[in-house]
Design a protein around this motif. Structure first.
Motif, mmCIF file in Angstrom:
data_model
loop_
_atom_site.group_PDB
_atom_site.id
_atom_site.type_symbol
_atom_site.label_atom_id
_atom_site.label_comp_id
_atom_site.label_asym_id
_atom_site.label_seq_id
_atom_site.Cartn_x
_atom_site.Cartn_y
_atom_site.Cartn_z
ATOM 1 N N SER A 106 1.008 -1.234 -0.068
ATOM 2 C CA SER A 106 0.006 0.012 0.095
ATOM 3 C C SER A 106 1.011 1.035 -0.009
ATOM 4 C CB SER A 106 -0.825 0.074 1.031
ATOM 5 O OG SER A 106 -1.849 -1.228 1.050
ATOM 6 N N ASP A 107 0.373 2.266 -0.605
ATOM 7 C CA ASP A 107 1.136 3.657 -0.494
ATOM 8 C C ASP A 107 0.396 4.891 -0.267
ATOM 9 O OD1 ASP A 107 -0.230 3.748 -2.907
ATOM 10 O OD2 ASP A 107 1.455 3.907 -4.404
ATOM 11 N N THR A 108 0.728 5.746 0.042
ATOM 12 C CA THR A 108 0.044 6.893 0.425
ATOM 13 C C THR A 108 0.153 8.160 -0.650
ATOM 14 O OG1 THR A 108 -0.053 6.502 2.837
ATOM 15 C CG2 THR A 108 -0.358 8.552 2.239
ATOM 16 N N VAL A 109 -0.932 8.569 -1.254
ATOM 17 C CA VAL A 109 -0.558 9.748 -1.886
ATOM 18 C C VAL A 109 -1.333 11.000 -1.554
ATOM 19 C CG1 VAL A 109 -1.040 10.418 -4.412
ATOM 20 C CG2 VAL A 109 -0.336 7.984 -4.182
ATOM 21 N N GLU A 110 -1.041 11.964 -1.693
ATOM 22 C CA GLU A 110 -1.685 13.225 -1.291
ATOM 23 C C GLU A 110 -1.762 14.364 -2.518
ATOM 24 O OE1 GLU A 110 0.992 15.899 1.345
ATOM 25 O OE2 GLU A 110 -0.010 14.383 2.352
ATOM 26 N N GLY A 111 -2.580 15.260 -2.390
ATOM 27 C CA GLY A 111 -2.750 16.452 -3.305
ATOM 28 C C GLY A 111 -3.327 17.786 -2.517
ATOM 29 N N THR A 112 -3.279 18.672 -2.987
ATOM 30 C CA THR A 112 -3.780 19.962 -2.677
ATOM 31 C C THR A 112 -5.217 20.224 -3.475
ATOM 32 O OG1 THR A 112 -1.813 20.744 -1.777
ATOM 33 C CG2 THR A 112 -3.399 22.250 -1.893
ATOM 34 N N LEU A 113 -6.076 20.569 -2.728
ATOM 35 C CA LEU A 113 -7.243 21.115 -3.519
ATOM 36 C C LEU A 113 -7.005 22.564 -4.293
ATOM 37 C CD1 LEU A 113 -10.130 20.956 -0.804
ATOM 38 C CD2 LEU A 113 -9.902 19.472 -2.518
ATOM 39 N N PRO A 114 -7.818 22.667 -5.423
ATOM 40 C CA PRO A 114 -8.898 21.689 -6.050
ATOM 41 C C PRO A 114 -8.260 20.540 -6.662
ATOM 42 C CG PRO A 114 -8.196 23.440 -7.610
ATOM 43 C CD PRO A 114 -7.650 23.854 -6.223
ATOM 44 N N LEU A 115 -8.904 19.394 -6.800
ATOM 45 C CA LEU A 115 -8.265 18.113 -7.531
ATOM 46 C C LEU A 115 -9.255 17.175 -7.735
ATOM 47 C CD1 LEU A 115 -8.249 15.699 -5.222
ATOM 48 C CD2 LEU A 115 -6.375 16.505 -4.324
ATOM 49 N N VAL A 116 -8.857 16.069 -8.433
ATOM 50 C CA VAL A 116 -9.751 15.031 -9.011
ATOM 51 C C VAL A 116 -9.359 13.815 -8.105
ATOM 52 C CG1 VAL A 116 -10.460 13.523 -10.766
ATOM 53 C CG2 VAL A 116 -10.075 16.041 -11.267
ATOM 54 N N LEU A 117 -10.389 13.253 -7.581
ATOM 55 C CA LEU A 117 -10.439 12.102 -6.592
ATOM 56 C C LEU A 117 -11.184 10.744 -7.212
ATOM 57 C CD1 LEU A 117 -9.646 10.402 -3.798
ATOM 58 C CD2 LEU A 117 -11.954 11.811 -2.908
ATOM 59 N N SER A 118 -10.505 9.817 -7.158
ATOM 60 C CA SER A 118 -11.478 8.504 -7.333
ATOM 61 C C SER A 118 -11.164 7.338 -6.381
ATOM 62 C CB SER A 118 -11.216 7.860 -8.810
ATOM 63 O OG SER A 118 -9.700 7.345 -8.823
ATOM 64 N N VAL A 119 -12.315 6.662 -5.990
ATOM 65 C CA VAL A 119 -12.251 5.590 -4.821
ATOM 66 C C VAL A 119 -12.695 4.494 -5.259
ATOM 67 C CG1 VAL A 119 -12.598 7.385 -3.332
ATOM 68 C CG2 VAL A 119 -14.736 6.473 -4.260
ATOM 69 N N SER A 120 -11.975 3.447 -4.642
ATOM 70 C CA SER A 120 -12.279 2.040 -5.025
ATOM 71 C C SER A 120 -13.358 1.607 -4.315
ATOM 72 C CB SER A 120 -10.857 1.045 -4.717
ATOM 73 O OG SER A 120 -10.734 1.056 -3.444
ATOM 74 N N ASP A 121 -13.740 0.329 -4.399
ATOM 75 C CA ASP A 121 -14.976 -0.330 -3.777
ATOM 76 C C ASP A 121 -14.511 -0.762 -2.447
ATOM 77 O OD1 ASP A 121 -13.320 -2.331 -4.522
ATOM 78 O OD2 ASP A 121 -14.930 -3.444 -5.499
ATOM 79 N N GLN A 122 -13.309 -0.381 -1.894
ATOM 80 C CA GLN A 122 -12.880 -0.831 -0.527
ATOM 81 C C GLN A 122 -12.919 0.432 0.376
ATOM 82 O OE1 GLN A 122 -12.110 -3.994 0.215
ATOM 83 N NE2 GLN A 122 -13.012 -4.060 -1.961
ATOM 84 N N ALA A 123 -13.347 1.736 -0.137
ATOM 85 C CA ALA A 123 -13.115 2.941 0.513
ATOM 86 C C ALA A 123 -14.186 3.049 1.583
ATOM 87 C CB ALA A 123 -13.366 4.187 -0.553
ATOM 88 N N ASN A 124 -15.299 2.583 1.220
ATOM 89 C CA ASN A 124 -16.273 2.811 2.492
ATOM 90 C C ASN A 124 -17.581 1.878 2.274
ATOM 91 O OD1 ASN A 124 -17.722 4.157 0.356
ATOM 92 N ND2 ASN A 124 -16.356 5.858 0.743
ATOM 93 N N GLU A 125 -18.546 2.063 2.878
ATOM 94 C CA GLU A 125 -19.941 1.072 2.762
ATOM 95 C C GLU A 125 -21.065 2.109 2.326
ATOM 96 O OE1 GLU A 125 -21.935 -1.870 1.850
ATOM 97 O OE2 GLU A 125 -19.984 -1.922 2.637
ATOM 98 N N PRO A 126 -21.450 2.234 1.018
ATOM 99 C CA PRO A 126 -22.375 3.197 0.883
ATOM 100 C C PRO A 126 -23.569 3.134 1.633
ATOM 101 C CG PRO A 126 -21.633 2.174 -1.092
ATOM 102 C CD PRO A 126 -21.058 1.603 -0.032
ATOM 103 N N ARG A 127 -24.195 4.139 2.039
ATOM 104 C CA ARG A 127 -25.403 4.190 2.960
ATOM 105 C C ARG A 127 -26.684 3.853 1.965
ATOM 106 N NH1 ARG A 127 -24.680 9.994 5.083
ATOM 107 N NH2 ARG A 127 -22.579 9.239 5.041
#
Length: 257
Positions: A164-185
């Motif tokens: 695993s690695d950590t990536v960061e950026g400063t707003l404004p930016l574009v983000l995409s998330v995987s299906d491991q990011a959370n559990e949709p409500r």
């Protein structure tokens, strides 16, 4: 903070999906559809960021009239507003054209944080977030399994096969998330009722200053053939000890060995 979630209306994977006979493109209007399951993770991420600070979440979709259902689902989950880019000329557009339409809409919305799912469940390409970030001239942090927003800094953990690695950026930016990011409500009854009063705008290509000849696809499907019905398999009956030989002969005849 203005957060915009790019959500796609896709054919229901459990329904009878088909192509339009007149142009061999995916039939999105004549089949059951819904908000792409992978985009629900993007909506959930945006709502989590909103609940942790001061933010407004807008759902943005591009598609036929039925795509309004994708916006509706995001509003029911808790988003504040929606935008539906609806124009007949967009039908059959590829990722290149889609990224153009999205980038123009995002610029008009003046988004600080743009959130995508990892890919669409119908196309599965996963390239549109990078294309949009390039068009907007914004950094992209993609395929996040865990997302943290601290002021203007967005940090993600990206999980690979071996590390695993950590990536960061400063707003404004574009983000995409995987299906491991959370559990949709699930939308609550209160959320479903509240969604009816939330504002939804409909924009055309003209509203985005895009001409019809700027959309479409670089490729064309020439022919589509329906998958043949599954036929009955070969049954090997071993009553006299010859089953193993029959099996070897079958595998050899069909060049499986």
């Amino acid at each position: 903070m203005k957060i915009v979630v790019c959500a796609k209306f896709v054919p229901d994977a459990t329904a009878d999906r088909r192509f339009r006979p007149e142009d061999n493109t995916v039939d999105r209007a004549g089949v059951d559809g819904l908000l792409s399951e992978l985009d629900e993770y993007a909506v959930e991420t945006a709502l989590t960021v909103k609940e942790a600070g001061d933010a407004e979440v807008t759902i943005l979709t591009v598609g036929p009239e039925q795509a309004a259902d994708a916006v509706k689902k995001g509003l029911q989950m808790g988003a504040d507003a929606g935008v539906h880019v609806l124009d007949d000329a967009i039908h059959g557009s590829d990722a290149v054209a889609t990224s153009l339409v999205l980038s123009k809409a995002l610029a008009k919305l003046e988004a600080d944080l743009v959130v995508f799912g990892m890919s669409s469940t119908d196309g599965g390409m996963g390239v549109v977030p990078a294309m949009v970030s390039e068009r907007l001239g914004l950094p992209a942090v993609t395929l996040g399994s865990e997302v943290t927003v601290d002021g203007t800094t967005v940090r993600i953990r990206r999980d690979g096969d071996t590390a695993s690695d950590t990536v960061e950026g400063t707003l404004p930016l574009v983000l995409s998330v995987s299906d491991q990011a959370n559990e949709p409500r699930y939308p609550s009854f209160k959320g479903i009722m509240a969604a009816k009063k939330k504002p939804v705008e409909t924009w055309s290509l003209a509203d985005l200053e895009i001409s019809p000849d700027q959309v479409g696809s670089w490729t064309e499907v020439i022919e589509v053939t329906a998958r043949p019905a599954r036929t009955a398999g070969t049954i090997v009956t071993d009553e006299d000890g010859s089953g193993a030989g029959q099996l070897v002969e079958f595998l050899s005849t069909n060049k499986f060995l």
